[in-house]
Write an enzyme that holds these catalytic residues in place. Structure first.
Site, PDB file in Angstrom:
ATOM      1  N   THR A 178       0.822  -1.212   0.000  1.00  0.00           N
ATOM      2  CA  THR A 178       0.000   0.000   0.000  1.00  0.00           C
ATOM      3  C   THR A 178       0.856   1.263   0.000  1.00  0.00           C
ATOM      4  O   THR A 178       0.537   2.251  -0.681  1.00  0.00           O
ATOM      5  CB  THR A 178      -0.950   0.005   1.209  1.00  0.00           C
ATOM      6  OG1 THR A 178      -1.862  -1.090   1.093  1.00  0.00           O
ATOM      7  CG2 THR A 178      -1.726   1.301   1.299  1.00  0.00           C
ATOM      8  N   SER A 219      -7.137  -0.901  -6.567  1.00  0.00           N
ATOM      9  CA  SER A 219      -6.728  -1.171  -5.193  1.00  0.00           C
ATOM     10  C   SER A 219      -5.232  -1.458  -5.238  1.00  0.00           C
ATOM     11  O   SER A 219      -4.700  -1.844  -6.287  1.00  0.00           O
ATOM     12  CB  SER A 219      -7.480  -2.388  -4.639  1.00  0.00           C
ATOM     13  OG  SER A 219      -6.827  -2.919  -3.492  1.00  0.00           O
ATOM     14  N   THR A 220      -4.571  -1.267  -4.112  1.00  0.00           N
ATOM     15  CA  THR A 220      -3.180  -1.734  -4.043  1.00  0.00           C
ATOM     16  C   THR A 220      -3.102  -3.188  -4.459  1.00  0.00           C
ATOM     17  O   THR A 220      -2.126  -3.616  -5.093  1.00  0.00           O
ATOM     18  CB  THR A 220      -2.635  -1.573  -2.604  1.00  0.00           C
ATOM     19  OG1 THR A 220      -2.489  -0.192  -2.314  1.00  0.00           O
ATOM     20  CG2 THR A 220      -1.280  -2.267  -2.449  1.00  0.00           C
ATOM     21  N   ASN A 221      -4.148  -3.953  -4.131  1.00  0.00           N
ATOM     22  CA  ASN A 221      -4.098  -5.399  -4.307  1.00  0.00           C
ATOM     23  C   ASN A 221      -4.159  -5.865  -5.750  1.00  0.00           C
ATOM     24  O   ASN A 221      -3.944  -7.045  -6.022  1.00  0.00           O
ATOM     25  CB  ASN A 221      -5.230  -6.045  -3.503  1.00  0.00           C
ATOM     26  CG  ASN A 221      -5.150  -5.692  -2.041  1.00  0.00           C
ATOM     27  OD1 ASN A 221      -4.145  -5.154  -1.575  1.00  0.00           O
ATOM     28  ND2 ASN A 221      -6.204  -5.973  -1.298  1.00  0.00           N
ATOM     29  N   THR A 278      35.981 -37.621 -12.422  1.00  0.00           N
ATOM     30  CA  THR A 278      34.750 -37.869 -11.685  1.00  0.00           C
ATOM     31  C   THR A 278      35.114 -38.054 -10.222  1.00  0.00           C
ATOM     32  O   THR A 278      36.064 -38.765  -9.900  1.00  0.00           O
ATOM     33  CB  THR A 278      34.017 -39.122 -12.207  1.00  0.00           C
ATOM     34  OG1 THR A 278      34.876 -40.262 -12.110  1.00  0.00           O
ATOM     35  CG2 THR A 278      33.585 -38.934 -13.655  1.00  0.00           C
ATOM     36  N   SER A 302      46.781 -10.630  -2.645  1.00  0.00           N
ATOM     37  CA  SER A 302      47.090 -10.724  -1.218  1.00  0.00           C
ATOM     38  C   SER A 302      47.812  -9.483  -0.741  1.00  0.00           C
ATOM     39  O   SER A 302      48.585  -8.864  -1.475  1.00  0.00           O
ATOM     40  CB  SER A 302      47.957 -11.954  -0.942  1.00  0.00           C
ATOM     41  OG  SER A 302      48.374 -11.988   0.406  1.00  0.00           O
ATOM     42  N   LYS A 319      50.713 -13.286  -5.585  1.00  0.00           N
ATOM     43  CA  LYS A 319      49.546 -14.163  -5.539  1.00  0.00           C
ATOM     44  C   LYS A 319      48.383 -13.532  -6.317  1.00  0.00           C
ATOM     45  O   LYS A 319      48.065 -12.366  -6.146  1.00  0.00           O
ATOM     46  CB  LYS A 319      49.128 -14.414  -4.093  1.00  0.00           C
ATOM     47  CG  LYS A 319      48.075 -15.503  -3.919  1.00  0.00           C
ATOM     48  CD  LYS A 319      47.892 -15.820  -2.424  1.00  0.00           C
ATOM     49  CE  LYS A 319      46.987 -17.015  -2.202  1.00  0.00           C
ATOM     50  NZ  LYS A 319      45.597 -16.709  -2.516  1.00  0.00           N
TER      51      LYS A 319
END
Length: 462
Positions: free
Chosen positions: A100, A139-141, A186, A317, A323
């Site tokens: 609303t 309506s808001t709805n 796997t 790093s 790194k």
């Protein structure tokens, strides 16, 4: 400077230059939750303006709004759709009241801009009233859920476009790495040979499949409940209003929206959002899995797999010189975790609906918007800052293949399972290569072995 506005709770001061009014002012006080205003969701603001413009058209068609008032409302809505006054949408995205506050924020901004266009002062609601005129027949709805649907459809379209960019980036790498032999794995153990191109091709295929599922899911959002008013019965909307408003919304947005077959059901049901959120979670899970693979394949460089190199984008790093970290896949992983969490929020918000309305659509909007927009950004960043710059370490991959016990699986049809088992056992115990042992034991001529170990044979390339 302030002006005084009135609602059912009494008088309240509102900044004189604000386009929002008393209802918005109270909502700002009541919901200091996230600190994120709905202005952060431009698709929602534009969708709300589209709904209000469609409603004004419909009410004008039915003779319920004076022509000059209807025209001023439509002009204000068009300005908002084009990007104006978004900063005036100030209520928090998380709010009680089933949206609303968002609806009233839109009504007030549109009404006050319409008043300006008519040469009147802000807050002079006798001529254009937020409820009586801008919200007429609504309506808001029904207005808010319809706007959420429209906003989500547009956002999903942008996500799908970003997924295509990433899909194409993976597909290009699949072509580039077409004949680079490597070991497939796997359960993180050596399996059988494949090519790096095949590996990258699967990432493109997965994205394509998920994009199709996304397209299917968003189709459900084209069914809207505009005209339902409070609970779906259409109370206070004039005969013919719903049909006219939906038709005008189609024209304004260019979207093939249709009125739900049962407006009472549509007003309380959030199933389409749950379904869409599930597809977003699917995309996130598979995208995260692909990023896990990129991090594994690039691990090292000296003490990991080191089969591929991710483009260096920043120092890794503050203490370890030289790194470089896989920061782009890492940020995509985190977006995926967020999307998975958002899916739980959407699920709970949809489940919590009671009787004829779900009061928790603001959280659904917030969660879906975050998931969609962050996934879109993640796809583009991954494509542009990572995948497009990946290079392969062909020698490293070939060495893994030649030294892998898994290579014996490819020779199994030619030397038999028992002999292959013994070769695998001896290679594992001695550290010698499978191919070397096969030739030494006279199980295959060197020429035939060379043919069997060609990349196109091992990877079953066509």
């Amino acid at each position: 400077m302030h002006r005084v506005e009135h609602d059912l709770l009494g008088d309240k001061e509102v900044p004189a230059d604000a386009y929002w009014g008393v209802h918005t002012a109270r909502a700002r006080e009541n919901f200091p939750i996230t600190g994120t205003a709905i202005s952060a969701y431009p698709h929602l603001i534009e969708a709300l303006a589209s709904v209000k413009e469609a409603a004004a058209h419909a009410n004008a068609d039915l003779g319920l709004l004076e022509p000059d008032v209807a025209d001023a409302i439509r002009r204000a809505c068009r300005e908002i759709r084009e990007g104006a006054l978004h900063d005036q949408f100030v209520v928090d995205v998380i709010q009680g009241g089933a949206g609303t506050s968002t609806n009233m924020n839109a009504n007030e901004v549109i009404a006050n801009r319409a008043l300006e266009l008519l040469g009147l002062e802000k807050g002079d609601y006798a001529r254009v009233h937020p409820n009586e005129h801008v919200n007429l027949g609504q309506s808001t709805n029904d207005a808010y859920p319809t706007a959420v649907n429209v906003a989500t459809i547009i956002a999903v379209r942008e996500l799908a476009e970003a997924m295509i960019v990433l899909e194409q980036a993976f597909a290009a790498k699949a072509v580039e790495f077409h004949d680079l032999l490597k070991m497939g794995r796997t359960q993180l153990q050596d399996a059988v040979p494949m090519t790096l191109g095949q590996e990258f091709g699967t990432y493109a295929v997965m994205l394509g499949e998920d994009r199709l599922r996304l397209t299917e899911a968003v189709t459900l959002l084209h069914e809207i409940n505009l005209g339902a008013t409070a609970i779906g019965t259409g109370l206070n909307a004039a005969p013919g209003y719903a049909e006219a408003a939906v038709a005008h919304l189609r024209e304004i947005t260019g979207l093939p929206v249709v009125s739900a077959a049962d407006l009472i059901e549509a007003t309380q049901d959030c199933g389409a959002f749950v379904h869409l959120s599930g597809v977003l979670k699917r995309i996130a899970v598979k995208l995260s899995k692909s990023c896990n693979d990129l991090r594994l394949l690039s691990s090292g460089p000296r003490a990991g797999l080191n089969e591929i190199n991710l483009p260096p984008v920043q120092a890794g790093s503050s203490i370890m010189p030289g790194k470089i970290n896989p920061v782009i896949p890492e940020v995509v992983n985190q977006v995926a975790f967020e999307v998975i969490g958002n899916d739980v929020a959407v699920t709970m918000a949809a489940e919590a609906g009671q009787l004829q309305l779900n009061a928790f659509e603001p959280l659904i909007l917030h969660s879906l918007s975050e998931s969609i927009t962050h996934l879109r950004s993640a796809c583009l960043v991954l494509a542009e800052r990572c995948v497009s710059g990946i290079t392969a370490n062909a020698g490293v991959m070939r060495g893994y293949v030649e030294n892998s016990i898994g290579l014996v699986t490819a020779l199994n049809p030619s030397i038999g399972y028992a002999a292959a088992t013994e070769i695998a056992k001896e290679a594992l115990e001695t550290g010698r290569g499978v191919a070397e042992l096969v030739v030494e034991k006279g199980l295959l001529p060197a020429e035939e072995l060379a043919k069997l170990l060609k990349p196109e044979t091992l990877a079953r390339l066509s």
